[in-house]
Design a protein around this motif. Structure first.
Motif, PDB file in Angstrom:
ATOM      1  N   PRO A   1       3.715 -10.027  -8.872  1.00  0.00           N
ATOM      2  CA  PRO A   1       4.747  -9.028  -9.120  1.00  0.00           C
ATOM      3  C   PRO A   1       4.865  -8.745 -10.618  1.00  0.00           C
ATOM      4  N   THR A   2       5.124  -7.495 -10.965  1.00  0.00           N
ATOM      5  CA  THR A   2       5.128  -7.083 -12.366  1.00  0.00           C
ATOM      6  C   THR A   2       6.063  -7.925 -13.216  1.00  0.00           C
TER       7      THR A   2
ATOM      8  N   ALA B   1       0.344  -0.584  -9.686  1.00  0.00           N
ATOM      9  CA  ALA B   1      -0.312  -0.625  -8.375  1.00  0.00           C
ATOM     10  C   ALA B   1       0.715  -0.600  -7.250  1.00  0.00           C
ATOM     11  N   SER B   2       0.407   0.149  -6.215  1.00  0.00           N
ATOM     12  CA  SER B   2       1.255   0.097  -5.026  1.00  0.00           C
ATOM     13  C   SER B   2       1.105  -1.242  -4.324  1.00  0.00           C
ATOM     14  N   GLU B   3      -0.105  -1.811  -4.417  1.00  0.00           N
ATOM     15  CA  GLU B   3      -0.381  -3.076  -3.730  1.00  0.00           C
ATOM     16  C   GLU B   3      -1.642  -3.689  -4.310  1.00  0.00           C
ATOM     17  N   ILE B   4      -1.656  -5.013  -4.433  1.00  0.00           N
ATOM     18  CA  ILE B   4      -2.875  -5.757  -4.743  1.00  0.00           C
ATOM     19  C   ILE B   4      -3.272  -6.517  -3.484  1.00  0.00           C
TER      20      ILE B   4
ATOM     21  N   ASN C   1       3.037  -6.237  -3.104  1.00  0.00           N
ATOM     22  CA  ASN C   1       3.502  -4.892  -3.438  1.00  0.00           C
ATOM     23  C   ASN C   1       3.964  -4.811  -4.893  1.00  0.00           C
ATOM     24  N   LYS C   2       3.807  -3.604  -5.463  1.00  0.00           N
ATOM     25  CA  LYS C   2       4.289  -3.316  -6.817  1.00  0.00           C
ATOM     26  C   LYS C   2       3.901  -4.440  -7.769  1.00  0.00           C
ATOM     27  N   ALA C   3       2.605  -4.692  -7.845  1.00  0.00           N
ATOM     28  CA  ALA C   3       2.077  -5.824  -8.589  1.00  0.00           C
ATOM     29  C   ALA C   3       1.319  -5.367  -9.832  1.00  0.00           C
TER      30      ALA C   3
END
Length: 422
Positions: free
Chosen positions: A48-49, A14-17, A32-34
């Protein structure tokens, strides 16, 4: 030894959650990046990932790669009249250039009485099929929970018919259906509401027969009423809603749509879980509702559909400390199935910020139906009710007007809509 909990599904890329938080319904969180890990119907971990992969074993999970798209909680539509017979399309079109009295002079029923007649004339199976059709489109627009009211029967056989349809809908498809009894949406058209004995007789029937039957059958969670000029007085509303409370049905109220006759004050006094419409609500009533924890449900699509002479003004409610919710008010006179469209109207026509409107359509709406511990935000332990948007940034939700950004919907941890496969 890997003792981390194992995920069934892993939403990543995802670009953003974008989500709210349970403890602060006025706070928007954008990560971001989640990523997001799911087990059964629940969220195991979100963030975050690197954080999610440190907390959860995703090695055997089904990967849902959303490829730079945005992730958000499913919309909660907390005010609908989902079940109804036929449409009022001709009435709606005529109202563009004619008054209600002119349309009635043409021999057409209008308003709630028209919907009562058509719903009474429609068989249960047909009501079910048409509501299923509407629900499928609501799902494609990112809605994962729907409140559905009765209120177009206004007699026990037809109110029961509508409530049975709600139950069948809940059993037949993946979206959660929250059922509300609205036998006091209007008075039966066959009686004279201006004759007190007839009026009192129907109210007694509601209190002594219909509400106990609804409660005993378990066909509804809430009891609702229309408190406004020409409908139920504040005192009549108190009697009916209190009867519902006495039988275990939580109170909701349609009020202040076209006049202020004390319905909002009543909602704070009971208290009700929500008060809906609120076009004529006073500042003092707003403060009382905020103190009592009554959620204010505003209905921008209704104001738009009827060209309301006094559109609702959310800002004083927000300033008073009220929690606000948005609903489509889907009904035959306001056929609206998209919560994104409602968010757009709330921002453009009613002065809400995008963040306020989005939170009102998710966690605020979940509070209006008493489900905020389960849905309305994306948090560990909550239901995995998720929508994926194909937009480059959050602001496109209202910037692009005539489109549907939803490409994937997950309900209770399972994909229920995939635009690439539809």
């Amino acid at each position: 030894m890997n003792d981390k909990p194992k995920a069934d599904a892993y939403v990543t890329g995802a670009s953003e959650i974008v989500t709210g938080l349970s403890e602060d319904p006025a706070r928007l969180v954008r990560t971001n990046k989640a990523s997001l890990a799911i087990k059964d119907d629940r969220i195991l971990s979100i963030g975050p990932t690197c954080q999610v992969e440190a907390e959860v074993d995703v090695s055997a999970a089904t990967v849902i790669d959303v490829a730079g798209k945005m992730v958000a909680p499913g919309f909660v539509d907390c005010h609908t009249h989902l079940v109804f017979g036929k449409s009022r399309s001709r009435e709606f079109a005529l109202k563009m250039t004619r008054t209600s009295s002119e349309i009635e002079a043409m021999g057409l029923d209008i308003g709630i009485p028209a919907s009562i007649r058509m719903t009474r004339q429609t068989a249960e199976d047909e009501l079910f099929a048409s509501a299923m059709d509407r629900l499928s489109r609501m799902q494609r627009h990112g809605t994962t929970t729907v409140e559905s009211k009765s209120g177009y029967g206004i007699n026990w056989p037809d109110e029961l018919k509508m409530l049975r349809v709600n139950q069948r809908l809940a059993d037949a498809q993946p979206l959660d259906i929250v059922s509300t009894f609205l036998g006091a949406h209007d008075f039966p058209p066959e009686i004279d509401r201006n004759r007190q004995p007839e009026r009192t007789r129907y109210i007694d029937t509601l209190i002594q027969e219909m509400i106990p039957e609804v409660a005993e059958s378990g066909l509804a969670e809430f009891c609702d009423i229309y408190c406004d000029d020409g409908y139920y007085t504040a005192e009549e509303s108190r009697r009916i809603l209190q009867a519902g409370i006495n039988h275990g049905l939580r109170a909701k109220i349609h009020t202040d749509a076209y006049s202020g006759i004390g319905g909002s004050a009543l909602s704070a006094d009971l208290p009700a879980i929500s008060a809906d419409h609120l076009n004529h609500t006073s500042p003092a009533e707003m403060k009382a509702m905020a103190k009592a924890g009554v959620v204010g449900v505003i209905l921008p699509a209704l104001d738009f559909a009827v060209a309301h002479p006094r559109p609702v003004t959310p800002r004083p409610m927000i300033d008073a400390g009220m929690t606000l919710a948005l609903g489509t008010n889907l009904n035959p006179g306001n056929w609206t199935e998209s919560m994104r469209f409602v968010i757009l109207l709330a921002c453009r026509n009613h002065g809400m910020s995008l963040e306020e409107a989005f939170l009102a359509a998710t966690i605020g709406a979940a509070k209006a139906i008493g489900c905020d511990t389960e849905i309305g935000t994306l948090e560990s332990g909550k239901k995995a009710d998720i929508q994926i948007w194909d937009i480059p940034e959050f602001e496109h939700l209202i910037y692009r007007m005539d489109f549907n950004p939803v490409v994937l919907v997950i309900k209770n941890g399972r994909i229920v809509f995939d635009n690439d496969r539809s």
